[in-house]
Design an enzyme around this catalytic site. Structure first.
Site, short mmCIF file in Angstrom:
data_model
loop_
_atom_site.label_atom_id
_atom_site.label_comp_id
_atom_site.label_asym_id
_atom_site.label_seq_id
_atom_site.Cartn_x
_atom_site.Cartn_y
_atom_site.Cartn_z
N ASP A 183 122.54 79.23 24.91
CA ASP A 183 121.14 79.51 25.17
C ASP A 183 121.08 80.48 26.35
O ASP A 183 122.10 80.76 26.99
CB ASP A 183 120.36 78.23 25.43
CG ASP A 183 120.83 77.54 26.70
OD1 ASP A 183 121.67 78.10 27.42
OD2 ASP A 183 120.37 76.43 26.97
N SER A 184 119.91 80.98 26.65
CA SER A 184 119.79 82.04 27.65
C SER A 184 119.66 81.50 29.06
O SER A 184 119.72 82.24 30.03
CB SER A 184 118.55 82.87 27.35
OG SER A 184 117.39 82.04 27.49
N GLY A 185 119.46 80.21 29.20
CA GLY A 185 119.20 79.63 30.51
C GLY A 185 117.72 79.47 30.80
O GLY A 185 117.35 78.75 31.74
N GLY A 186 116.89 80.10 29.98
CA GLY A 186 115.44 80.03 30.23
C GLY A 186 114.93 78.59 30.28
O GLY A 186 114.28 78.18 31.24
N ASP A 192 113.87 83.79 27.75
CA ASP A 192 112.45 83.56 27.50
C ASP A 192 111.84 82.66 28.56
O ASP A 192 112.56 82.00 29.31
CB ASP A 192 112.27 82.90 26.12
CG ASP A 192 113.01 81.56 26.02
OD1 ASP A 192 114.00 81.37 26.77
OD2 ASP A 192 112.61 80.71 25.22
N GLN A 206 107.81 82.08 21.13
CA GLN A 206 107.11 81.09 21.97
C GLN A 206 105.64 81.03 21.54
O GLN A 206 105.34 81.32 20.40
CB GLN A 206 107.26 81.46 23.46
CG GLN A 206 108.68 81.29 24.00
CD GLN A 206 109.05 79.82 24.24
OE1 GLN A 206 108.20 78.92 24.16
NE2 GLN A 206 110.34 79.56 24.51
N GLY A 264 110.47 76.38 22.82
CA GLY A 264 109.30 75.79 23.49
C GLY A 264 108.72 74.58 22.77
O GLY A 264 107.61 74.16 23.06
N ASP A 308 119.82 72.19 17.17
CA ASP A 308 120.70 71.58 18.18
C ASP A 308 119.89 70.52 18.88
O ASP A 308 118.65 70.61 18.94
CB ASP A 308 121.15 72.60 19.23
CG ASP A 308 120.06 72.86 20.24
OD1 ASP A 308 119.12 73.63 19.93
OD2 ASP A 308 120.10 72.27 21.35
N CYS A 360 129.84 55.00 6.49
CA CYS A 360 130.36 56.14 7.25
C CYS A 360 131.88 56.17 7.16
O CYS A 360 132.54 55.14 7.26
CB CYS A 360 129.91 56.03 8.71
SG CYS A 360 130.58 57.31 9.78
N CYS A 413 133.83 57.97 9.25
CA CYS A 413 134.42 58.55 10.47
C CYS A 413 135.55 57.67 10.99
O CYS A 413 135.71 56.52 10.61
CB CYS A 413 133.35 58.79 11.54
SG CYS A 413 132.95 57.33 12.54
N CYS A 440 134.37 54.28 12.49
CA CYS A 440 134.01 53.27 11.49
C CYS A 440 135.24 52.81 10.69
O CYS A 440 135.28 51.68 10.20
CB CYS A 440 132.93 53.80 10.57
SG CYS A 440 131.33 53.95 11.42
N HIS A 482 131.19 58.82 16.63
CA HIS A 482 130.45 58.31 15.47
C HIS A 482 129.12 59.04 15.27
O HIS A 482 128.79 59.46 14.16
CB HIS A 482 130.18 56.81 15.55
CG HIS A 482 129.18 56.40 14.51
ND1 HIS A 482 129.51 56.25 13.18
CD2 HIS A 482 127.83 56.21 14.58
CE1 HIS A 482 128.43 55.97 12.48
NE2 HIS A 482 127.39 55.93 13.31
#
Lengths: 408, 408
Positions: A92-95, A146, A219, A246, A296, A334, A336, A339, A365
């Site tokens: 990300d840009s840090g905004g 942004d 935004q 946003g 994300d 699951c 994984c 599990c 998990h």
């Protein structure tokens, strides 16, 4: 600006299954990107992330800018070399972090002056310096700097903020076009990845994407008209992909969805769309159904550290005494490694005893659950029966608060 | 009491390379046993311990007795089932922890009344209850309940304490003989391990050891005459193996060694000898050279959590600023997965940023270093050139404080 970084391979309603091509391999979409804030998904070694099938990780420019510093990371080969991760990365840009974590920030047209949340030191980020930082980090996908409009906000202020974000986007693109050659990895290191690791499936030599990709961010606060205008202005500047930023800043779930629905028609059909900071397991399915390609969220990893586990039958608070003698796995459906091996009783013991292995196993998990959910989404799109999966997650969503509490 | 639980395969001076046969596989000796206090080696999944080649783990009866309770663990199949570990386990008797961790203990001939360090609740451990607890936990090797004589102590008190430990040892053996059939795993579960997992190399069906092994403990403070007498009395009672306890409690390294040397001649040549709570990498080599077969210590795991790494060139404090841009591995001569993938710069960043992955990776490396050291010890004994390895570790020992500080 058009690139061949994204190919849509199947559609089901508004949803799309595709492939984002990066210099560090292809990413199958819709994709959920685990958050590795400080170049680490807390507690989980990179080899375990590979085993889980993670194709792209998110890291935070703001945090890495403060510690260990973007120059240090550049000198160590960028994020890929630094953290020894040969697959794709997005920064990300840090905004967002400047607005949510730092103190005493002063926002001017030029950029943002702020104090570090770590030591109070004064720093400055602007469209140019944030882009420079992201070129130094060398992630495959980087984001325009942004202003994340605070919530709630008056229409007038949301408009001013959105307009500044648009002007900043233009400056980011200009800086990126002039400096994109300065990325710490090049033809050679990418080639090295291809020959040195059987895990690197698609080198840039195959995909043809030897550059970073700079995405724009829409935004506009919680105003549909501003979202539409922001989308229009950002698309006019032209990026290989677009994020919706946003959101998930305190508003209701229905309002988030409303804003996403107001934005999507104004984004190009054939380019990737990234919804930032979303969401719960049912939300990531819902938004994929609406046509979002990338998401994300800290939820699976942060919840894991609080002992909250996602399962095919809803959420589960592992600290609950009812699990003290439960020999079953977290989720019988699951596959994984957690599990497959450990019981709820053992995981409850680790969590109750404040053992660090609790966070490690819980995180593995939860990530497996999220990644598996997205695998099912992609499969369902390709088989054109996403509706069935949507019904399933909607019914689990109704039960989702029965076994635990949400740490978010 | 004689069993065929131990076979010596090679000798080099006083050192021996052998094989401890347990119901959960053979253990090659000399062996270093990682400490998994609460049925977990802090931060490291069991599958990683397997990958490291760990053949036997230590767990602490005192801690598990308090949390989650030995009955709970019995009901979940004993420690092996509870923590999903099919290889060998050793539990201490709780004696040492009662004396080092608990408050307000009252020692009587019958046993020890003490308050939990967790919640102040009153508990009682005796030779009988400590042995019962260890039968419930079901470790392959269990220890007699002893009084760990405090240091420094007058000769008279050390004698009284040693004598009580000897009387307690007799009671432990009696209780064990009467109740050894109550171990939570039996023919069936061990057979299940054999067929269900390719990782279980030697089932009890092969080794013939279907029972737990109860070891006696030699005490006697820092008095050679008492150590000798304690060894004689413990051997007279008769156990399949003998531990030297009550050392590494604050005395000098040379005094520890003196006590070990005073004890060893009085232990049977053909049975396993376990030196409790030792030591640094050079100490484990030195004691193997003296004829010790088993050792355990929190040092590699605890030091890892404090950022202290063991290498073939001495200790290294990873937080040091000199590593901030160091692209090399922790130890160029180490083949562990951490050294194969991550740089000192990255590990320093994780540690400085207080990231939980720091403890995970540091622990994996330190354990790999200790296990590899013991692998070299066994190899050197078999090839009869242990002297060369001793010279090597002695020279590194001299340099060992140049790069870091000891957290112990």
């Amino acid at each position: 600006m058009s690139t061949d970084c994204f190919q849509i391979e199947a559609r089901c309603g508004s949803a799309r299954a595709g492939r984002l091509r990066t210099a560090h391999g292809d990413v199958e979409t819709p994709v959920f990107m685990p958050v590795g804030t400080l170049a680490t998904v807390k507690g989980v070694p990179q080899e375990t992330l590979e085993e889980l099938g993670v194709e792209i990780l998110l890291a935070n420019t703001y945090h890495l800018f403060l510690r260990p510093g973007t120059d240090t990371i550049r000198q160590l080969g960028g994020l890929h070399g630094f953290m020894s991760w040969e697959r794709a990365i997005l920064t990300d840009s840090g905004g967002y972090q400047v607005f949510s974590l730092s103190d005493l920030r002063k926002v001017r047209e030029e950029g943002v002056e702020f104090r570090s949340h770590l030591d109070g030191a004064l720093h400055f980020l602007s469209p140019e310096t944030a882009t420079a930082a992201q070129i130094a980090l060398g992630a495959d996908v980087i984001m325009a700097f942004d202003e994340c409009t605070e919530y709630p906000t008056e229409h007038q202020h949301a408009r001013q903020s959105m307009e500044m974000t648009a002007r900043w986007a233009e400056r980011c693109k200009k800086y990126f076009e002039e400096h994109r050659g300065e990325v710490p990895w090049g033809q050679v290191s990418s080639f090295k990845f291809q020959v040195s690791s059987s895990g690197a499936r698609n080198s840039k030599l195959e995909t043809g994407n030897s550059s970073q990709l700079l995405f724009g961010i829409v935004q506009g606060g919680m105003y549909a008209d501003l979202r539409q205008e922001s989308a229009g202005r950002t698309v006019e500047i032209g990026f290989p992909g677009y994020a919706i930023g946003g959101l998930s800043v305190g508003e209701s779930r229905s309002l988030t969805r409303e804003m996403v629905e107001a934005t999507l028609p104004h984004l190009p059909q054939d380019q990737p769309r990234y919804l930032m900071g979303v969401g719960t397991p049912d939300e990531i399915v819902e938004y994929a159904a609406l046509g979002i390609d990338m998401m994300d969220c800290v939820l699976p990893t942060r919840a894991a550290r609080h002992g909250l586990l996602y399962t095919s039958e809803g959420k589960l608070a592992i600290k609950n005494a009812r699990f003290a003698q439960d020999e079953g796995p977290v989720d019988p459906r699951c596959g994984c490694r957690v599990c497959a091996r450990y019981s709820r009783a053992y995981l409850r013991h680790l969590y109750s005893s404040n053992e660090s292995l609790a966070a490690v196993l819980n995180t593995i998990h939860n990530l497996a659950f999220y990644l598996d959910t997205m695998r099912r989404v992609r499969q369902s799109i390709k088989l054109r029966h996403l509706e069935a999966l949507l019904s399933e997650v909607r019914s689990h969503s109704l039960n989702s608060s029965t076994q635990g509490e949400d740490p978010a």
